[in-house]
Scaffold this motif. Structure first.
Motif, mmCIF file in Angstrom:
data_model
loop_
_atom_site.group_PDB
_atom_site.id
_atom_site.type_symbol
_atom_site.label_atom_id
_atom_site.label_comp_id
_atom_site.label_asym_id
_atom_site.label_seq_id
_atom_site.Cartn_x
_atom_site.Cartn_y
_atom_site.Cartn_z
ATOM 1 N N VAL A 37 15.506 20.666 -33.796
ATOM 2 C CA VAL A 37 16.912 21.032 -33.643
ATOM 3 C C VAL A 37 17.200 22.161 -34.612
ATOM 4 O O VAL A 37 16.522 22.314 -35.626
ATOM 5 N N GLN A 38 18.187 22.968 -34.272
ATOM 6 C CA GLN A 38 18.590 24.037 -35.188
ATOM 7 C C GLN A 38 19.988 23.750 -35.713
ATOM 8 O O GLN A 38 20.889 23.376 -34.952
ATOM 9 N N LEU A 39 20.142 23.912 -37.021
ATOM 10 C CA LEU A 39 21.396 23.622 -37.683
ATOM 11 C C LEU A 39 22.095 24.897 -38.120
ATOM 12 O O LEU A 39 21.448 25.859 -38.540
ATOM 13 N N LYS A 40 23.408 24.873 -38.054
ATOM 14 C CA LYS A 40 24.226 25.830 -38.782
ATOM 15 C C LYS A 40 24.409 25.242 -40.170
ATOM 16 O O LYS A 40 25.044 24.197 -40.341
ATOM 17 N N LEU A 41 23.826 25.871 -41.176
ATOM 18 C CA LEU A 41 23.820 25.305 -42.515
ATOM 19 C C LEU A 41 25.228 25.163 -43.072
ATOM 20 O O LEU A 41 26.055 26.069 -42.972
ATOM 21 N N GLY B 272 23.711 20.252 -42.220
ATOM 22 C CA GLY B 272 24.410 21.176 -41.356
ATOM 23 C C GLY B 272 24.741 20.562 -40.016
ATOM 24 O O GLY B 272 24.520 19.371 -39.775
ATOM 25 N N GLU B 273 25.253 21.405 -39.108
ATOM 26 C CA GLU B 273 25.692 20.990 -37.772
ATOM 27 C C GLU B 273 24.702 21.487 -36.730
ATOM 28 O O GLU B 273 24.284 22.653 -36.757
ATOM 29 N N VAL B 274 24.334 20.626 -35.790
ATOM 30 C CA VAL B 274 23.386 20.992 -34.751
ATOM 31 C C VAL B 274 24.021 22.005 -33.799
ATOM 32 O O VAL B 274 25.083 21.750 -33.207
ATOM 33 N N VAL B 275 23.353 23.162 -33.637
ATOM 34 C CA VAL B 275 23.857 24.202 -32.736
ATOM 35 C C VAL B 275 22.872 24.534 -31.621
ATOM 36 O O VAL B 275 23.208 25.280 -30.706
#
Length: 324
Positions: free
Chosen positions: A30-34, A67-70
């Motif tokens: 998953v990719q996060l917005k830090l 962070g938030e998953v984007v």
């Protein structure tokens, strides 16, 4: 994305804040917005070239944060866009986009903020395995904690006291020793003089367990534990430990146990269970969050200088520019 990077090893001056391409999102990631990244002494060691780094320069610093998953890679289940995720051992964390393997992703409950997660995960999970696995503390144990005013040290003091131990705290200055006592330690000592003898005097002949993160103090830690006692060596903040003659261990049935967090975070299920136990302890007031100092990611070099000053007794957290 924006990232804190370095092309060569050295002091804080090698750190630069740059724009780089967003990383890909491989399957199972998953990719996060830090939202927040924790700064640790290991980050200083990496920047100085003490660790072997994967990949080519520019190297992105950091490996702890939240962070938030984007974005979701193929095959990801149980995590959705918008979820809040924490992590303790993911490289390239000092960037506004961080790619996290699912097996290292720790879902954050609503009552654990992003900065709190970045401040507690690595050090809290470390203290947790030290008291529960490396040398389990029981009611009545006599325990010595090195660097007791540091992040892991303060948590060790609190966790040991919750388990009914008598705790002797070691720190570099009287002021730092007083911080450990304020966290619950029964005695606070400095490294001045024959501290091993002082520990033996305070513990009726020696402690049962010594948690040593300094390294160079290993021989004195062995002298401070009683026969059949254990030294847990889990860091080398002060330099490499001296060689130990096994006969010294045999003569008094003493033990030296190595400690490394990554050997204990060996499955997703185990990682999640340990994280939930840590959050539960924080929620119940059994441990307290460290005092958090916040720096913008673009001021990462200043944050490194601050940590190198040895004046930090809490946790430094980096946040994206404009996050406040």
């Amino acid at each position: 994305m924006e990232a804190l990077v370095f092309d060569r090893f050295g002091g804080p001056e090698v750190l630069q804040y740059r724009t780089l391409p967003d990383p890909p999102v491989p399957p199972g990631h998953v990719q996060l917005k830090l939202r927040a990244a924790g700064l640790n002494f290991a980050d200083l060691h990496r920047r100085r070239g003490h660790y072997r780094l994967a990949g080519a320069a520019p190297h992105i610093a950091g490996y702890e944060g939240a962070g938030e998953v984007v974005a979701l890679g193929d095959g990801v289940e149980g995590i959705r866009l918008g979820d809040r995720i924490g992590f303790a051992d993911v490289p390239f964390a000092n960037a506004t986009r961080v790619t996290v393997p699912v097996d290292r992703a720790i879902p954050l409950p609503d009552d654990i903020g992003d900065r709190a997660a970045a401040a507690i995960l690595l050090q809290g999970l470390t203290a947790q395995y030290l008291v529960a696995d490396s040398a389990p503390i029981r009611a009545g144990s006599r325990v010595l904690v090195h660097a007791a005013a540091g992040g892991v040290g303060q948590l060790l003091v609190q966790m040991a006291k919750r388990r009914g131990a008598t705790v002797i705290a070691l720190a570099s200055t009287p002021e730092k020793a007083a911080i450990a006592v304020a966290k619950g330690a029964d005695h606070g000592l400095t490294y001045d003089g024959d501290w091993a003898a002082a520990v033996r005097d305070l513990s009726d002949g020696g402690v049962d367990i010594a948690y040593d993160s300094v390294g160079t103090t290993l021989a004195d830690s062995l002298a401070a534990v009683r026969p059949r006692g254990t030294v847990v060596a889990y860091g080398t903040a002060g330099g490499d430990p001296p060689a130990i003659d096994p006969r010294q261990l045999m003569e008094q049935s003493k033990a030296v146990v190595g400690g490394d967090l990554w050997d204990h975070l060996d499955s997703r299920a185990g990682r999640l269970a340990r994280a939930e136990a840590l959050f539960a302890a924080l929620r119940a007031g059994e441990i307290a969050l460290p005092e958090i100092e916040v720096f913008a990611l673009s001021r990462g070099a200043d944050a490194h200088r601050r940590l190198e000053s040895r004046g930090v007794t809490g946790k430094i957290v980096l946040v994206p520019d404009g996050a406040g």
